[in-house]
Design a protein around this motif. Structure first.
Motif, PDB file in Angstrom:
ATOM      1  N   HIS C  31     -12.342  96.133 -65.339  1.00 25.42           N
ATOM      2  CA  HIS C  31     -12.439  94.636 -64.911  1.00 25.42           C
ATOM      3  C   HIS C  31     -12.850  94.608 -63.510  1.00 25.42           C
ATOM      4  O   HIS C  31     -11.911  94.794 -62.502  1.00 25.42           O
ATOM      5  N   THR C  32     -14.354  94.557 -63.202  1.00 22.96           N
ATOM      6  CA  THR C  32     -14.748  94.707 -61.821  1.00 22.96           C
ATOM      7  C   THR C  32     -15.247  93.584 -61.351  1.00 22.96           C
ATOM      8  O   THR C  32     -15.842  92.620 -62.007  1.00 22.96           O
ATOM      9  N   GLU C  33     -15.278  93.708 -59.719  1.00 19.49           N
ATOM     10  CA  GLU C  33     -16.310  92.499 -59.373  1.00 19.49           C
ATOM     11  C   GLU C  33     -17.574  92.908 -58.738  1.00 19.49           C
ATOM     12  O   GLU C  33     -17.402  93.323 -57.710  1.00 19.49           O
ATOM     13  N   LEU C 225      -1.856  93.063 -63.387  1.00 18.41           N
ATOM     14  CA  LEU C 225      -3.359  93.265 -63.312  1.00 18.41           C
ATOM     15  C   LEU C 225      -3.982  92.354 -64.186  1.00 18.41           C
ATOM     16  O   LEU C 225      -3.473  91.856 -65.425  1.00 18.41           O
ATOM     17  N   PRO C 228     -11.073  89.345 -62.613  1.00 17.36           N
ATOM     18  CA  PRO C 228     -11.858  89.593 -61.318  1.00 17.36           C
ATOM     19  C   PRO C 228     -11.502  88.050 -60.819  1.00 17.36           C
ATOM     20  O   PRO C 228     -11.427  87.023 -61.645  1.00 17.36           O
ATOM     21  N   GLY C 229     -11.215  88.003 -59.410  1.00 15.77           N
ATOM     22  CA  GLY C 229     -11.062  86.514 -58.902  1.00 15.77           C
ATOM     23  C   GLY C 229      -9.572  86.396 -58.651  1.00 15.77           C
ATOM     24  O   GLY C 229      -9.244  85.522 -57.677  1.00 15.77           O
ATOM     25  N   SER C 230      -8.778  87.412 -59.244  1.00 15.90           N
ATOM     26  CA  SER C 230      -7.409  86.842 -59.264  1.00 15.90           C
ATOM     27  C   SER C 230      -6.956  87.835 -57.971  1.00 15.90           C
ATOM     28  O   SER C 230      -7.423  88.724 -57.509  1.00 15.90           O
ATOM     29  N   ARG C 231      -5.712  87.776 -57.586  1.00 13.46           N
ATOM     30  CA  ARG C 231      -4.955  88.402 -56.676  1.00 13.46           C
ATOM     31  C   ARG C 231      -3.708  88.849 -57.233  1.00 13.46           C
ATOM     32  O   ARG C 231      -2.750  88.262 -57.576  1.00 13.46           O
ATOM     33  N   ILE C 232      -3.456  90.356 -57.220  1.00  9.14           N
ATOM     34  CA  ILE C 232      -2.305  90.949 -57.737  1.00  9.14           C
ATOM     35  C   ILE C 232      -1.280  90.257 -57.440  1.00  9.14           C
ATOM     36  O   ILE C 232       0.098  90.283 -58.085  1.00  9.14           O
ATOM     37  N   ASP C 233      -0.992  90.274 -56.075  1.00  5.87           N
ATOM     38  CA  ASP C 233       0.357  89.808 -55.487  1.00  5.87           C
ATOM     39  C   ASP C 233       0.635  88.603 -56.035  1.00  5.87           C
ATOM     40  O   ASP C 233       1.890  88.121 -55.952  1.00  5.87           O
ATOM     41  N   ARG C 234      -0.075  87.794 -56.498  1.00  8.33           N
ATOM     42  CA  ARG C 234       0.249  86.366 -56.992  1.00  8.33           C
ATOM     43  C   ARG C 234       0.669  86.387 -58.566  1.00  8.33           C
ATOM     44  O   ARG C 234       1.024  85.254 -58.947  1.00  8.33           O
ATOM     45  N   LEU C 239       7.908  86.805 -59.500  1.00 10.31           N
ATOM     46  CA  LEU C 239       7.556  85.260 -59.054  1.00 10.31           C
ATOM     47  C   LEU C 239       7.882  84.313 -60.154  1.00 10.31           C
ATOM     48  O   LEU C 239       8.143  83.021 -59.689  1.00 10.31           O
ATOM     49  N   TYR C 260       1.958  95.701 -64.946  1.00 13.12           N
ATOM     50  CA  TYR C 260       1.417  96.963 -63.947  1.00 13.12           C
ATOM     51  C   TYR C 260       0.455  96.022 -63.122  1.00 13.12           C
ATOM     52  O   TYR C 260      -0.302  95.607 -63.263  1.00 13.12           O
ATOM     53  N   PRO C 261       0.896  96.824 -61.739  1.00 12.44           N
ATOM     54  CA  PRO C 261       1.702  97.777 -61.118  1.00 12.44           C
ATOM     55  C   PRO C 261       3.050  97.260 -60.913  1.00 12.44           C
ATOM     56  O   PRO C 261       3.706  97.797 -60.358  1.00 12.44           O
ATOM     57  N   TYR C 262       3.604  96.109 -61.419  1.00 10.11           N
ATOM     58  CA  TYR C 262       4.938  95.476 -61.161  1.00 10.11           C
ATOM     59  C   TYR C 262       5.618  95.527 -62.522  1.00 10.11           C
ATOM     60  O   TYR C 262       6.522  94.718 -62.668  1.00 10.11           O
TER      61      TYR C 262
END
Lengths: 370, 370, 370
Positions: C31-33, C225, C228-234, C239, C260-262
């Motif tokens: 899953h790449t950008e 995970l 593309p377009g997302s941010r894993i910390d969100r 949360l 993963y990775p959480y």
């Protein structure tokens, strides 16, 4: 190859004095918000499997026997005799006991007697403050009595412990709150409080931490996995960075308890700051067959003189057993592998094992045998 | 089975030219805020144990000998001869040297000579800006000289490196700051600054990053474990996500340095963005006997063509040795196990080892032998 | 020793119906950008290596053969026949298929037929809302049709799935939005929207989640995970803590996908809350040779009755194969080691394997065989 003849459990609680049935025993195996899901049991957890591995033999049964059989044997022996066999089979030689949880739990004196070990008391700051609030009439007397109580407790206790992270989160302002701020917070808290009401105000939590720091006694801070009702992202020990920096050089040691799943962060802080130590035990009880890996992750960044063993056990002597056995086996396996690979010398491995199991705790808490 | 005949250290520093005593040597083993805690030593860390494992044999001693004995032998040989033996025993064939740290450190030319290797320079952006500030009289001349200096440095350097994450945190606004914003920030910084004053202003840090991006030279970004005074949660590479997205397609590669304990996050970014690479070495020096596991965690999400070796070594040639040896052994162990299990073919394992050890770095930095 | 005769894939997609060339096949591996970096290929990833290990033998080739050779053989057999051989070789006996992704993908009926297995549909909430928006003229009709559509879908689907974490982030306000708030958000969205426009409004995402919760059908939440377009910390599942607490006791199960990775955080929530489950499969496809370790990390805190297998596969039947084979091998290795060490009994190991592979999913989703 790697032996740990002596174990200082630097953080645990007492055990329940009442006989337990299958359901009440199971409820002690995990920290949940609600009963087990339909079709599941808390015995089907790493903690449950570890209890079934290590405890039945201490009561004369086969490892991994069914929970009902184990509980029957436990009742047959009686809670006192079973507790004695379990505690004495744990290998723990000193218990540091947090007496600040509710419930009919044994205290340090009984733990020492039942476990044929030494025991000392850890005082929980928030409970102390709540007890002072219960008996103080005014803000002024509350604050004076609080300071006196903390300093009085410091004379007998071996450490203070704080659950500020579970009550509010560890992202607390790092500096001590000002006197006016403290008086205002105390006034609001006392005015709205009924007897026994829990302390969750961040200003008063910080005030308590700083009174404790001033006492010079080691201060244990709960981090990572906690109690129902808390959020683990608010207990990441890295949130303590600025408080840690603010307390550097004051002569008081800080011990980060539990840590998992942020145990690598706790180990990092122990590596950077001279007065910070990290816990290497309580997480093992929760992760069971994975204990060696979790311990190894702590051993990445934490200097070997900054790691302390604990069980974090509460209520069941089985948890003291499991915490001690998992730790001992994990430490032997991790360090033994490094010695076998040539990465460490045998002498170093044995020395580090003694430090983590007991020596570091003896030095930090000023225990005999240090 | 898995061999790495050539090692390109894509990020390190020079070594100290002065003789070191036990205390001054020990102080180089970790990045702490304060001296070791009473009763502890920084030799009792993974880095200390790794140095005692790998370095004594290069100076004719037994592995794991006592620190005092090792230091005595080091002084007997002299810092220059000891350094030569160590660097030449590391197996590193090319050093990329960040020359932006203070102290009496050897530069790329000496590293090449002492190590019988090639060496190239990495320019640290913040130091460059501070040097320009020291010699520029006005905001206008500062900004013009800064742009010129970065572009001039790009002609000789092999990469730029930025410590914006350690100075301010990686949660920087992703887009380039506007000209007026930059002029305002520069004016404030220059007005309040004494000679040598450190750059911490987030607008200027971003401005620097974007000038560097415009140069087309690979840009290394410090993430994860850093220097005393920083907070690791502010250096989580995931905070760079929006900056990474903003720089996609511009032709400049970004290399995330260190990463640990957020190395899985760095690997994730290297997997998602074509222009992002991740570092697989510096964390190994800090985690010693755990190096194989940390490396394996990087190898989870990072494409094998996007991982670069480094030591991150600074001050002691022992750290170059340890970084290289731990990496080589860890890579051989991790990939060798996967080959032995049948998960990877031997040919693939050998190919990936060569890529990570040297090939990827040669391609990204345009080094000979690529 | 540890066997998993039956596998319920609790989250996957269909496979592409078109023939694929080397480049189009490669693009499905990650899953790449953007395209692979110059000099690299997505075959050089854990997923690529795992495909080359497990899939060629199912088409009559040697493991680890070159990608071009594998693709030639795949085309020789034809996409339909190759797909059948692969799916039937996966060992999966039930597929739960999220039909909410665009592209020419097979649906549950074809998956069942091609894979000689059972298949059921998972409905993606955001797509459903977008389809309702495409055909509703007013806010009032949109909201009425939305509620009707969700409840209608619940009659046939086996679960709902939400990508709110990828669209907005999981830090959503935990309580249901009020009716006025929902009407306002719907009005703004519909007014600015073209046909097919994606739902990203946090109020409407929450509204959807709460309608789904009210249906009683299990609700899958994407975490960790993503696309593309997302941010894993969100997308850290922690949360979700407050939403999880707000939905406790309502009778609807929540399943945290991927993680993963959480994944340790997801396992923690599954341990604390009776109605929370965690996924143990999709991350394995991404981490390949590291699958056993990632699975073991999930098995630390998640009760064994709260873990569900999935492949998360999309587009290529090779990914269903790899997800199933990696899971089976990892589970056998992890549990087998614990049994061999005496930490678990063989009987417990075999029982937990059956639960995680199929039994838990059958119970949670009410599938036959439960």
């Amino acid at each position: 190859m790697i032996e740990t003849p002596s174990l200082v459990d630097q953080y645990c609680h007492g055990v329940l004095r009442t006989e337990l049935g299958l359901g009440t025993f199971e409820a002690q195996l995990a920290h949940t918000e609600g009963p087990p899901a339909p079709g599941t049991t808390l015995f089907d957890t790493q903690t449950g499997f570890a209890v079934r591995r290590w405890c039945p033999p201490l009561l004369g049964l086969e490892p991994h026997c069914a929970p009902a059989r184990y509980l029957a044997r436990r009742r047959e022996l009686g809670v006192l005799e079973a507790g004695r066999r379990l505690l004495r089979g744990s290998g723990i030689t000193t218990y540091l006991v947090d007496t600040g949880l509710p419930g009919d739990l044994t205290g340090p004196t009984e733990m020492a007697c039942d476990g044929a070990a030494e025991a000392r008391e850890i005082v929980r700051l928030e409970l102390l403050a709540e007890q002072v609030a219960d008996t103080s009439g005014t803000v002024k007397s509350f604050l004076a009595n609080l300071a006196e109580s903390v300093h009085g407790a410091a004379a007998n206790a071996v450490a203070f412990t704080s659950v500020a992270g579970l009550r509010h989160g560890l992202a607390l302002a790092p500096e001590p709150p000002g006197p006016g701020e403290v008086r205002g917070a105390a006034g609001r808290w006392l005015a709205g409080r009924r007897v026994g009401g829990a302390l969750t105000d961040p200003v008063l939590l910080r005030h308590l931490l700083w009174i404790a720091v001033a006492s010079g006694l080691p201060l244990q801070l709960h981090a990572g996995l906690g109690e129902p009702g808390s959020r683990i992202d608010r207990t990441d020990p890295v949130l303590l960075s600025d408080f840690v920096r603010a307390t550097a050089g004051l002569g008081t040691d800080l011990i980060l308890l539990h840590g998992y799943p942020y145990h690598r962060h706790a180990a990092h802080l122990a590596g950077v700051f001279p007065h910070v130590y990290t816990d290497s035990g309580a997480a093992l009880v929760r992760t069971g067959a994975r204990a060696a890996t979790v311990l190894a992750e702590i051993l990445e960044l934490a200097p070997f003189g900054k790691i302390l063993f604990s069980t974090g056990a509460h209520g069941l002597p089985e948890l003291h057993v499991v915490g001690a056995r998992l730790f001992r086996e994990a430490l032997g396996r991790v360090l033994g592998t490094w010695v076998a690979d040539g990465a460490w010398s045998l002498e170093d491995g044995q020395r580090v094992a003694r430090m983590v199991a007991a020596g570091n705790a003896r030095r930090v808490y000023g225990l005999s045998g240090a």
